[in-house]
Design an enzyme around this catalytic site. Structure first.
Site, mmCIF file in Angstrom:
data_model
loop_
_atom_site.group_PDB
_atom_site.id
_atom_site.type_symbol
_atom_site.label_atom_id
_atom_site.label_comp_id
_atom_site.label_asym_id
_atom_site.label_seq_id
_atom_site.Cartn_x
_atom_site.Cartn_y
_atom_site.Cartn_z
ATOM 1 N N CYS A 47 0.956 -1.257 0.171
ATOM 2 C CA CYS A 47 -0.079 -0.023 -0.003
ATOM 3 C C CYS A 47 0.702 1.119 -0.174
ATOM 4 C CB CYS A 47 -0.621 -0.147 1.242
ATOM 5 S SG CYS A 47 -2.146 -1.324 1.604
ATOM 6 N N CYS A 51 -0.162 2.893 6.170
ATOM 7 C CA CYS A 51 0.345 1.707 6.651
ATOM 8 C C CYS A 51 0.515 0.687 5.230
ATOM 9 C CB CYS A 51 -0.789 0.713 7.419
ATOM 10 S SG CYS A 51 -2.150 0.668 6.831
ATOM 11 N N HIS A 60 -9.131 2.801 -2.124
ATOM 12 C CA HIS A 60 -7.853 2.727 -1.980
ATOM 13 C C HIS A 60 -7.139 2.077 -3.070
ATOM 14 C CE1 HIS A 60 -4.080 1.602 -0.593
ATOM 15 N NE2 HIS A 60 -4.479 0.741 0.677
#
Length: 411
Positions: free
Chosen positions: A92, A397, A367
């Site tokens: 991510c 994160c 996302h």
């Protein structure tokens, strides 16, 4: 050391990341990257032969997202063949890392003009027998013993259990994100960076955010079933190992409270973004007007079993490197991978909520894994300009228990 200046930032809208439901799902990932690269060039009229490197983040580099997406996207976008490109994976965190590496190229004097960005089409994840979460591979038996890494949603539930975050608190955060995103869209706050996506035939595919659900209510969120309870007990191998057992290796017999669901977790979407960076000399010589500069960058690791807790310490590290305090930061963007991530970040750093994710976050907007960090940098830059503020901090994160962070300063 040279300063790395941000000249421009652009991104696609986020499309729902499911075949048959999302407007972008029928596009090739290389094309999505090409859209933002072409837009950067058209908006800023630079010579693409002078782009020293294009650094893109893409987490699931399988199937159509493989083959160095950044290079293929730049070729489709019509960039000069002398510009080079590389695609990286920090899960991510890839989008922040790509911008940081592009900035490092400039700060070191290696390049004078560079691009950082990312693209991720989560709608491709079900293709070619890819697992539902290809950015987490628990097939390494040795690693399971040393650092067991459960599914990220279960990690979110574990953190909420250990740190006492209730379902009601997390649902309230999700509702707040939807309301902020709805206000931002209504006021066209994303218009400066948003570029429409056209297909290869020139037909419009998407020109607006597709994922937000402004009709969300607290009552509706309360009715959703928790998503990760049953998943925690699914056997993963011939030994019958489960995610719950992985958690118990570090936290024996912990009674996990399952509090995350589709409404208070990040949305599954497709999207891409890119940021143009230049040295001060290059910008001056070529008549470019910098919008911001990169003030500091940092990376941080934390417990892989909890996985999602590194952003707090990453923020502290990047603040120290910038010579700034929490109070100096005007706007924070902390990726809402799950509600507990942003809520813990706010609590641990004792932040003023009016400075955090002011236009909503991933629970409302989605996302697109490897692209999100780049998108958030562009978002905070636009918002610094809109509010006439100076400093923005972006962190998120990443799987493996990591977090990159970056501070930009408006100029």
């Amino acid at each position: 050391m040279n300063e790395a200046y941000i000249i421009d930032a652009c991104r696609t809208p986020r499309g729902i990341g499911k075949k048959g439901k999302g407007a972008l799902a029928g596009q090739h990932p290389h094309h999505l990257g090409a859209v933002v690269l072409a837009a950067l060039q058209q908006r800023n009229d630079f010579d693409t032969a002078e782009v020293g490197d294009i650094v893109f983040g893409t987490s699931a580099q399988r199937g159509r997202q493989s083959a160095d997406l950044a290079r293929m996207a730049s070729l489709e976008a019509g960039y000069d063949i002398r510009s080079s490109a590389v695609t990286l994976d920090r899960f991510c965190g890839s989008g922040i890392t790509s911008v940081s590496l592009a900035a490092m190229n400039i700060m070191s004097g290696t390049e004078a003009l560079a691009i950082g960005g990312g693209a991720e089409m989560m709608s491709t994840y079900v293709e070619e027998d890819q697992p539902a979460s290809p950015f987490l591979d628990n097939g390494n038996e040795a690693l399971r013993t040393i650092h067991p890494q459960p599914h990220q949603g279960i990690c979110a539930d574990v953190i909420a259990t250990l740190e006492g975050f209730s379902r009601e608190q997390l649902d309230a955060a999700a509702y707040d994100s939807q309301q902020k995103a709805a206000a931002a869209i209504a006021e066209n706050r994303f218009a400066k960076s948003l570029v429409p996506v056209y297909d290869v035939n020139g037909d419009l595919v998407l020109d607006r955010e597709e994922f937000p659900r402004p009709q969300t209510t607290l009552e509706g969120l309360a009715e959703l079933n928790a998503s990760f309870g049953k998943m925690a007990d699914i056997p993963l191998d011939e030994k019958g190992t489960t995610y719950r057992q992985m958690v118990w290796q570090k936290y024996p017999d912990l009674e996990i409270q399952h509090v995350h669901h589709a409404g208070n977790s990040s949305g599954v979407v497709d999207g891409a973004g890119a940021i143009l960076l230049a040295s001060g000399d290059y910008a001056k010589t070529h008549g470019m007007k910098p919008r911001a500069k990169v003030r500091a960058m940092a990376n941080m690791g934390d417990c892989p079993t909890l996985m999602l807790n590194a952003p707090v310490n990453a923020a502290k590290r990047v603040l120290e490197r910038a010579g700034l305090s929490v109070a100096d930061i005007d706007l924070f963007e902390i990726n809402e991978a799950f509600a507990v991530v942003s809520e813990r970040f706010i609590r641990e750093l004792d932040l003023d909520r009016s400075k955090v994710n002011v236009n909503g976050g991933a629970m409302a907007l989605g996302h697109p894994i490897g692209a999100t960090g780049c998108l958030l940098i562009g978002t905070v830059l636009d918002e610094l300009e809109r509010q006439d503020k100076q400093f923005g901090l972006v962190t998120m994160c990443a799987a493996g228990g990591m977090a990159p962070a970056i501070i930009i300063e408006r100029v």
